[in-house]
Motif scaffolding. Structure first.
Motif, PDB file in Angstrom:
ATOM      1  N   ASP A  92       0.871  -1.181   0.000  1.00  0.00           N
ATOM      2  CA  ASP A  92       0.000   0.000   0.000  1.00  0.00           C
ATOM      3  C   ASP A  92       0.906   1.228   0.000  1.00  0.00           C
ATOM      4  O   ASP A  92       1.944   1.242   0.675  1.00  0.00           O
TER       5      ASP A  92
ATOM      6  N   ASN B  44      -9.216   3.331  -9.035  1.00  0.00           N
ATOM      7  CA  ASN B  44      -9.271   3.003 -10.470  1.00  0.00           C
ATOM      8  C   ASN B  44      -8.079   3.517 -11.262  1.00  0.00           C
ATOM      9  O   ASN B  44      -7.606   2.874 -12.196  1.00  0.00           O
TER      10      ASN B  44
ATOM     11  N   HIS C 100      -5.398   0.897 -11.561  1.00  0.00           N
ATOM     12  CA  HIS C 100      -5.724  -0.485 -11.944  1.00  0.00           C
ATOM     13  C   HIS C 100      -4.828  -0.991 -13.073  1.00  0.00           C
ATOM     14  O   HIS C 100      -4.279  -2.091 -12.989  1.00  0.00           O
TER      15      HIS C 100
ATOM     16  N   ASN D 111     -18.755  -8.705  -8.984  1.00  0.00           N
ATOM     17  CA  ASN D 111     -19.236  -9.726  -8.060  1.00  0.00           C
ATOM     18  C   ASN D 111     -20.728 -10.026  -8.161  1.00  0.00           C
ATOM     19  O   ASN D 111     -21.167 -11.118  -7.836  1.00  0.00           O
TER      20      ASN D 111
ATOM     21  N   TYR E  14     -19.184 -12.295  -2.876  1.00  0.00           N
ATOM     22  CA  TYR E  14     -17.742 -12.045  -2.777  1.00  0.00           C
ATOM     23  C   TYR E  14     -16.984 -13.351  -2.523  1.00  0.00           C
ATOM     24  O   TYR E  14     -15.940 -13.611  -3.109  1.00  0.00           O
TER      25      TYR E  14
HETATM   26  N1  LIG Z   1     -16.670  -4.909  -5.961  1.00  0.00           N
HETATM   27  C1  LIG Z   1     -17.083  -4.113  -5.001  1.00  0.00           C
HETATM   28  O1  LIG Z   1     -18.152  -4.289  -4.431  1.00  0.00           O
HETATM   29  C2  LIG Z   1     -16.200  -2.964  -4.570  1.00  0.00           C
HETATM   30  C3  LIG Z   1     -16.476  -2.292  -3.382  1.00  0.00           C
HETATM   31  C4  LIG Z   1     -15.609  -1.261  -2.986  1.00  0.00           C
HETATM   32  C5  LIG Z   1     -14.536  -0.909  -3.795  1.00  0.00           C
HETATM   33  N2  LIG Z   1     -14.328  -1.576  -4.971  1.00  0.00           N
HETATM   34  C6  LIG Z   1     -13.180  -1.197  -5.844  1.00  0.00           C
HETATM   35  O2  LIG Z   1     -11.972  -1.498  -5.142  1.00  0.00           O
HETATM   36  C7  LIG Z   1     -10.976  -0.512  -5.401  1.00  0.00           C
HETATM   37  C8  LIG Z   1     -10.490   0.044  -4.077  1.00  0.00           C
HETATM   38  O3  LIG Z   1     -11.574   0.589  -3.366  1.00  0.00           O
HETATM   39  P1  LIG Z   1     -11.574   0.700  -1.756  1.00  0.00           P
HETATM   40  O4  LIG Z   1     -12.963   1.096  -1.397  1.00  0.00           O
HETATM   41  O5  LIG Z   1     -10.959  -0.481  -1.140  1.00  0.00           O
HETATM   42  O6  LIG Z   1     -10.627   1.984  -1.602  1.00  0.00           O
HETATM   43  P2  LIG Z   1      -9.817   2.453  -0.323  1.00  0.00           P
HETATM   44  O7  LIG Z   1      -9.579   3.901  -0.521  1.00  0.00           O
HETATM   45  O8  LIG Z   1     -10.471   1.977   0.944  1.00  0.00           O
HETATM   46  O9  LIG Z   1      -8.415   1.666  -0.449  1.00  0.00           O
HETATM   47  C9  LIG Z   1      -7.515   1.884  -1.500  1.00  0.00           C
HETATM   48  C10 LIG Z   1      -6.105   1.674  -0.936  1.00  0.00           C
HETATM   49  O10 LIG Z   1      -5.172   1.784  -2.015  1.00  0.00           O
HETATM   50  C11 LIG Z   1      -4.037   2.485  -1.551  1.00  0.00           C
HETATM   51  N3  LIG Z   1      -3.346   3.022  -2.730  1.00  0.00           N
HETATM   52  C12 LIG Z   1      -3.687   4.089  -3.484  1.00  0.00           C
HETATM   53  N4  LIG Z   1      -2.849   4.209  -4.524  1.00  0.00           N
HETATM   54  C13 LIG Z   1      -1.967   3.181  -4.423  1.00  0.00           C
HETATM   55  C14 LIG Z   1      -0.870   2.748  -5.224  1.00  0.00           C
HETATM   56  N5  LIG Z   1      -0.527   3.397  -6.342  1.00  0.00           N
HETATM   57  N6  LIG Z   1      -0.175   1.656  -4.818  1.00  0.00           N
HETATM   58  C15 LIG Z   1      -0.502   0.987  -3.684  1.00  0.00           C
HETATM   59  N7  LIG Z   1      -1.548   1.357  -2.900  1.00  0.00           N
HETATM   60  C16 LIG Z   1      -2.280   2.424  -3.270  1.00  0.00           C
HETATM   61  C17 LIG Z   1      -4.582   3.532  -0.609  1.00  0.00           C
HETATM   62  O11 LIG Z   1      -3.605   4.009   0.293  1.00  0.00           O
HETATM   63  C18 LIG Z   1      -5.694   2.755   0.084  1.00  0.00           C
HETATM   64  O12 LIG Z   1      -5.249   2.116   1.272  1.00  0.00           O
HETATM   65  C19 LIG Z   1     -11.644   0.513  -6.321  1.00  0.00           C
HETATM   66  O13 LIG Z   1     -11.279   0.233  -7.648  1.00  0.00           O
HETATM   67  C20 LIG Z   1     -13.135   0.279  -6.146  1.00  0.00           C
HETATM   68  O14 LIG Z   1     -13.867   0.574  -7.317  1.00  0.00           O
HETATM   69  C21 LIG Z   1     -15.117  -2.598  -5.349  1.00  0.00           C
END
Ligand SMILES: NC(=O)c1ccc[n+]([C@@H]2O[C@H](COP(=O)([O-])OP(=O)(O)OC[C@H]3O[C@@H](n4cnc5c(N)ncnc54)[C@H](O)[C@@H]3O)[C@@H](O)[C@H]2O)c1
Length: 347
Positions: free
Chosen positions: A37, A77, A80, A126, A300
């Motif tokens: 992270d 995103n 990604h 999911n 999930y």
């Molecule tokens: N499928 C689902 O139901 C669902 C639900 C929530 C989020 N998501 C997706 O999951 C992804 C993350 O969302 P989240 O809610 O967990 O976000 P979040 O903000 O809680 O966590 C993201 C983490 O990534 C870290 N980060 C940011 N840039 C980084 C990098 N370049 N390298 C390493 N770490 C980095 C941040 O410090 C943070 O801890 C998003 O793409 C979101 O669309 C999907």
């Protein structure tokens, strides 16, 4: 193949609530061995909680130091594509959270890289793992609904702008409700329709509520820096003649707090998926069919188990990176159409 050594990129909500716990539930053949992270304390916290031996502040460092078989991409995103491509090029199978990327060019590159290195690439759609979706897919595959020629997709909240995270930040998310949650419902509809190729996309986005102070059912959002759409409306036509209407909103003046619905219409029957109901003309009558009981599963859990099985025992994947690219092309076209005020025609 022996055990599956898994790495996690991003130690936020979806990683700690969904990916890591479900990998750990799989059993002894799966080991979560590293987590990266950008905020190292977040990686360390998760490592401590889940017993993950290696922590890194960058995924590049993680790939240089630890040998991994599979990686979950759980970062905003914007990162990604970069993280997915690095993981694939390090020889890992990848489960990347939705949406696939910021745009179709990135999703195309991710697909090409997966094909080049011969590794599996899945996206976190999911909802597709819901039993309700499976039941309707079965009905369609058995021919019970006939030819599916139209669909309606809704992901509409009354006042559901998240007061946390980066949901309202275009630079990190690529857009608002459409690219965040709209893609889930769009994926379900397209999956049930057989992922037809889009032909025309007419989209319109609105920013009417998110950029002003107001009542928030999901906390207080940062209305001063709100730079995404709070509503997107579109119509998509497909090369096979099918049509799809799409409505997504973080906030809109509607009755229900949160509507997530996919409706499909075939010439022998139609269905709503959430909750499940089938509509048919049979025996000289118009019939509604509702299941008495559906044994729903944790989507999930099913998604992560399915991904592990694809990696470990070669289970046929439920979703493909080609489908992720189609979604991303539709999202791009929606935003482009909204920007130029015209429909986008695909070649
Ligand atoms: N499928 C689902 O139901 C669902 C639900 C929530 C989020 N998501 C997706 O999951 C992804 C993350 O969302 P989240 O809610 O967990 O976000 P979040 O903000 O809680 O966590 C993201 C983490 O990534 C870290 N980060 C940011 N840039 C980084 C990098 N370049 N390298 C390493 N770490 C980095 C941040 O410090 C943070 O801890 C998003 O793409 C979101 O669309 C999907």
């Amino acid at each position: 193949m022996g055990d599956l050594k898994v790495g996690i990129i991003g130690a936020g909500l979806i990683a700690t609530q969904v990916h890591i716990p479900n990998y750990l539930q799989y059993g002894h053949r799966v080991k979560v061995v590293a987590i990266a992270d950008a905020v190292i304390e977040k990686a360390q916290q998760a490592a401590k909680k889940f017993g993950i031996p290696h922590t890194f502040h960058s995924f590049k460092e993680m790939f240089a130091e630890v040998e991994l078989d599979a990686v979950s991409i759980c970062v905003p995103n914007k990162f990604h594509a970069e993280a997915t491509i690095a993981a694939l090029e390090s020889g890992c199978h990848v489960l990347c959270e939705k949406p696939p990327a910021m745009n179709a060019a990135e999703a195309q590159l991710m697909l090409e890289t997966a094909n080049k290195v011969g590794k599996s690439l899945r996206y976190g759609f999911n909802f597709r793992h819901s039993k309700k979706v499976k039941i309707i897919k079965n009905a369609i595959d058995m021919g019970d609904l006939g030819h599916i020629y139209s669909a309606r997709v809704q992901a509409i909240r009354r006042r559901g702008i998240p007061g946390w995270g980066v949901f309202t930040n275009k630079e990190l998310k690529g857009g608002g409700r459409l690219i965040d949650i709209g893609v889930h419902m769009l994926d379900v509809a397209l999956y049930l329709m057989g992922y037809p190729e889009p032909e025309n996309v007419l989209g319109k986005t609105h920013q009417r509520i998110g950029n002003r102070n107001g009542v928030g059912l999901l906390g207080e959002w940062d209305y001063e820096n709100f730079n995404v759409e709070d509503m997107a409306v579109g119509m998509i036509t497909f090369k096979n003649g099918a049509t799809l209407l799409l409505e997504t909103a973080f906030a809109a003046n509607v009755e229900k707090d949160d509507t997530m619905q996919v409706s499909i219409m075939g010439d022998n029957g139609g269905a709503d998926i959430f909750p499940l109901k089938i509509y048919q003309e049979k025996y000289g009558a118009l019939l509604d069919v509702s299941p008495v009981y559906v044994q729903e599963r944790d989507v999930y859990h099913h998604e992560i188990t399915h991904f592990v099985n694809c990696c470990l025992i070669g289970t046929q994947p439920l979703s493909t990176p080609e489908q992720g690219l189609i979604i991303q092309r539709i999202v791009d076209a929606m935003y482009e159409s909204a920007a130029i005020g015209e429909a986008i025609k695909f070649a």
